[in-house]
Design an enzyme around this catalytic site. Structure first.
Site, PDB file in Angstrom:
ATOM      1  N   ASP A   1     -16.700 -13.335   8.458  1.00 17.97           N
ATOM      2  CA  ASP A   1     -15.379 -13.091   8.594  1.00 17.97           C
ATOM      3  C   ASP A   1     -14.816 -12.190   9.640  1.00 17.97           C
ATOM      4  OD1 ASP A   1     -12.818 -11.782   8.023  1.00 17.97           O
ATOM      5  OD2 ASP A   1     -13.287 -11.076   6.066  1.00 17.97           O
TER       6      ASP A   1
ATOM      7  N   LYS B   1      -5.639 -12.187  11.775  1.00 19.51           N
ATOM      8  CA  LYS B   1      -5.145 -11.029  12.631  1.00 19.51           C
ATOM      9  C   LYS B   1      -4.741 -11.422  14.175  1.00 19.51           C
ATOM     10  CE  LYS B   1      -5.937  -7.525   9.536  1.00 19.51           C
ATOM     11  NZ  LYS B   1      -7.175  -7.253   8.509  1.00 19.51           N
TER      12      LYS B   1
ATOM     13  N   TYR C   1     -14.735  -5.642   3.387  1.00 20.95           N
ATOM     14  CA  TYR C   1     -13.162  -5.887   2.792  1.00 20.95           C
ATOM     15  C   TYR C   1     -13.132  -7.243   3.199  1.00 20.95           C
ATOM     16  CZ  TYR C   1      -8.368  -5.974   2.512  1.00 20.95           C
ATOM     17  OH  TYR C   1      -6.927  -6.273   2.239  1.00 20.95           O
TER      18      TYR C   1
ATOM     19  N   TYR D   1       0.809  -1.208  -0.001  1.00 18.82           N
ATOM     20  CA  TYR D   1       0.049   0.258  -0.049  1.00 18.82           C
ATOM     21  C   TYR D   1       0.708   1.308   0.005  1.00 18.82           C
ATOM     22  CZ  TYR D   1      -3.657  -3.269   1.702  1.00 18.82           C
ATOM     23  OH  TYR D   1      -4.353  -4.460   1.807  1.00 18.82           O
TER      24      TYR D   1
HETATM   25  C1  LIG Z   1      -7.364  -7.976   7.075  1.00 24.26           C
HETATM   26  C2  LIG Z   1      -8.564  -8.535   6.653  1.00 24.26           C
HETATM   27  C3  LIG Z   1      -8.404  -9.602   5.785  1.00 24.26           C
HETATM   28  C4  LIG Z   1      -7.325 -10.152   5.104  1.00 24.26           C
HETATM   29  O1  LIG Z   1      -6.516 -10.409   5.760  1.00 24.26           O
HETATM   30  P1  LIG Z   1      -4.865 -10.666   5.382  1.00 24.26           P
HETATM   31  O2  LIG Z   1      -4.189 -11.190   6.391  1.00 24.26           O
HETATM   32  O3  LIG Z   1      -4.251  -9.244   5.231  1.00 24.26           O
HETATM   33  O4  LIG Z   1      -4.788 -11.289   3.883  1.00 24.26           O
HETATM   34  C5  LIG Z   1      -9.854 -10.145   5.723  1.00 24.26           C
HETATM   35  N1  LIG Z   1     -10.937  -9.726   6.203  1.00 24.26           N
HETATM   36  C6  LIG Z   1     -11.000  -8.704   7.053  1.00 24.26           C
HETATM   37  C7  LIG Z   1     -12.251  -8.412   8.064  1.00 24.26           C
HETATM   38  C8  LIG Z   1      -9.701  -8.190   7.480  1.00 24.26           C
HETATM   39  O5  LIG Z   1      -9.624  -7.325   8.258  1.00 24.26           O
END
Ligand SMILES: *Cc1c(COP(=O)(O)O)cnc(C)c1O
Length: 434
Positions: free
Chosen positions: A248, A277, A144, A16
């Site tokens: 997600d 994460k 996202y 980025y």
């Molecule tokens: C960061 C994120 C992703 C992608 O995760 P990466 O480890 O960066 O590939 C997918 N979904 C959500 C909600 C996110 O915040």
């Protein structure tokens, strides 16, 4: 710039980043608790938990110990045809604290891969069942889900990926009923969203494989909140129409919303759950996609064609599993959810203070997360005001990176009251000169 930093410029392409004009990256030497330190010993308070990963704080002694113990025992082993104790212990502990429906853990490397796995699982589930016309996905505006192609397809709604639209698959998007403190039109927005959802279902009868949702908070789309009951309604409608539900929780899992997982807070059960994460407390890349026995069983067959033929080289890396298990134990032993509760109290006090501030719009607090907007509408990712604020905060020793028009805090849970108060006051001074 010292000689090492010159080599960064010579050899490295950062994520980025527009290398033509963006300032040089800050060269970090070490990190402890909620702070990063550069080579001059300058402290930067990590108020966004290094892209939402750090949970208990940087370089936690207990996790460090677990990692060094593991590295002496088993560094890595391939995960097809082999297994190891840390993957088993971690999976058992996670399944124990998730909604009852979620029973089987599939490992991968990052949030995007967790989403890819979920999408492929849903798609193949219907193929295995002999209903391969159920192949379309529904997602939300502003969502996202990661930067790989499948994740970008379902994350089209966030608007970051227009450049790539010709190589993404088609997805139906429905409006996200964003809300905040003092929002008095939320019922209307929710109703509209539900109506669009129902219309999309009618239009695509028996053709929808699944719906993917960032429950309670959309992250990269601008830290946008919705109400638990709205998600519950969406899940109910999806269930009635045999649409698989993917949560997600890559960003919101592991305490960010005030409870361990958003699905605990909403009190509902998705068919698939993506976590990453916070999974490894911010230490290393790993992700899991957790799913029901019903889904798993649909892949059992005497033919290998029905198996999920998907895997990543470093699946269930033992070092990452040891760290993740140690992190989960810390949530218990350090009573981390209590810490998050007091972060929330501090945020709420600050929220009360700023309610009438003329430059602060859509103020909102949930769990460890505080956010507000500086414009009425969400602007593009790297806008001028946001870049100005980011640099202002960094100069003052705070890692706060606005997303478009949204300024937010998502601190590590070890953050102190004093550190939070300093952060609130730097936000106020930044807004004043904006
Ligand atoms: C960061 C994120 C992703 C992608 O995760 P990466 O480890 O960066 O590939 C997918 N979904 C959500 C909600 C996110 O915040």
């Amino acid at each position: 710039m010292n000689s090492i930093q010159k080599k960064d410029k010579k050899y490295i392409w950062h994520p980025y980043t527009q290398h033509k004009f963006e300032s040089n990256p800050i060269y970090i030497k070490n990190a402890k608790k909620a702070s990063l330190y550069d080579y001059d010993g300058r402290e930067i308070l990590d108020l966004i938990s290094s892209w939402w990963t750090t949970t208990h704080g940087h370089s936690h002694p207990t996790i460090n110990k677990a990692l060094s113990k593991q590295v002496r025992e088993l560094d890595h082993v391939m995960f097809a045809g082999f297994t190891h104790s840390k993957a088993i212990e971690l999976s058992e502990s996670i399944v124990k604290i998730l909604p009852k429906k979620l029973k089987k853990v599939f490992f991968s490397d990052n949030g995007s891969t967790a989403v890819e796995v979920a999408i492929k699982l849903c798609f193949q589930f219907w193929v295995n069942k002999g209903m391969k016309e159920r192949k379309h996905f529904i997602a939300f505006d502003g969502a996202y889900h990661g930067d790989t192609l499948g994740a970008m397809s379902v994350g089209k709604g966030c608007g970051f990926f227009k450049l790539f639209k010709d190589i993404l698959f088609s997805v139906e998007t429905i409006p996200f009923p964003e809300t905040w403190h003092g929002d008095n039109e939320i019922e209307k927005k929710e109703l509209q969203s539900i109506n669009v959802f129902k219309k999309v279902i009618l239009k695509n009868r028996n053709k929808i494989a699944g719906i993917i949702i960032e429950p309670l908070i959309q992250g990269a789309g601008g830290i946008r909140f919705c109400r638990p009951n709205f998600i519950k309604q969406i899940v109910n409608i999806a269930n009635e129409n045999k649409i698989l539900v993917i949560f997600d929780e890559v960003a919101v899992g592991f305490g960010r919303t005030g409870q361990m997982f958003a699905c605990n807070k909403i009190k509902c059960e998705p068919d698939l759950l993506c976590l990453s994460k916070g999974l490894t407390a911010g230490y290393m890349p790993m992700a899991i996609t957790v799913t029901s026995n019903e889904l798993f069983n649909c892949f059992l067959s005497n033919s290998v064609d029905k198996a999920l033929l998907h895997g990543h080289t470093f699946t269930a890396n033992p070092l990452a599993c040891a760290v993740a298990k140690s992190s989960l134990d810390l949530f218990e032993s350090e009573k981390t959810l209590k810490k998050i509760e007091s972060i929330e109290k501090n945020h709420l006090n600050f929220l009360k203070e700023i309610l009438k501030h003329p430059k602060i719009m859509k103020p909102r607090v949930m769990g460890s997360i505080f956010g507000f907007n500086i414009n009425k509408t969400q602007s593009i990712y790297k806008n001028k005001k946001g870049e100005f604020l980011k640099n202002f905060f960094l100069d003052a020793g705070f890692n706060i990176r606005p997303i478009g028009s949204t300024v937010y805090l998502m601190p590590p849970y070890c953050i102190t009251k004093k550190e939070l108060e300093k952060s609130y006051s730097v936000i106020l001074s930044a807004i004043d000169i904006l």
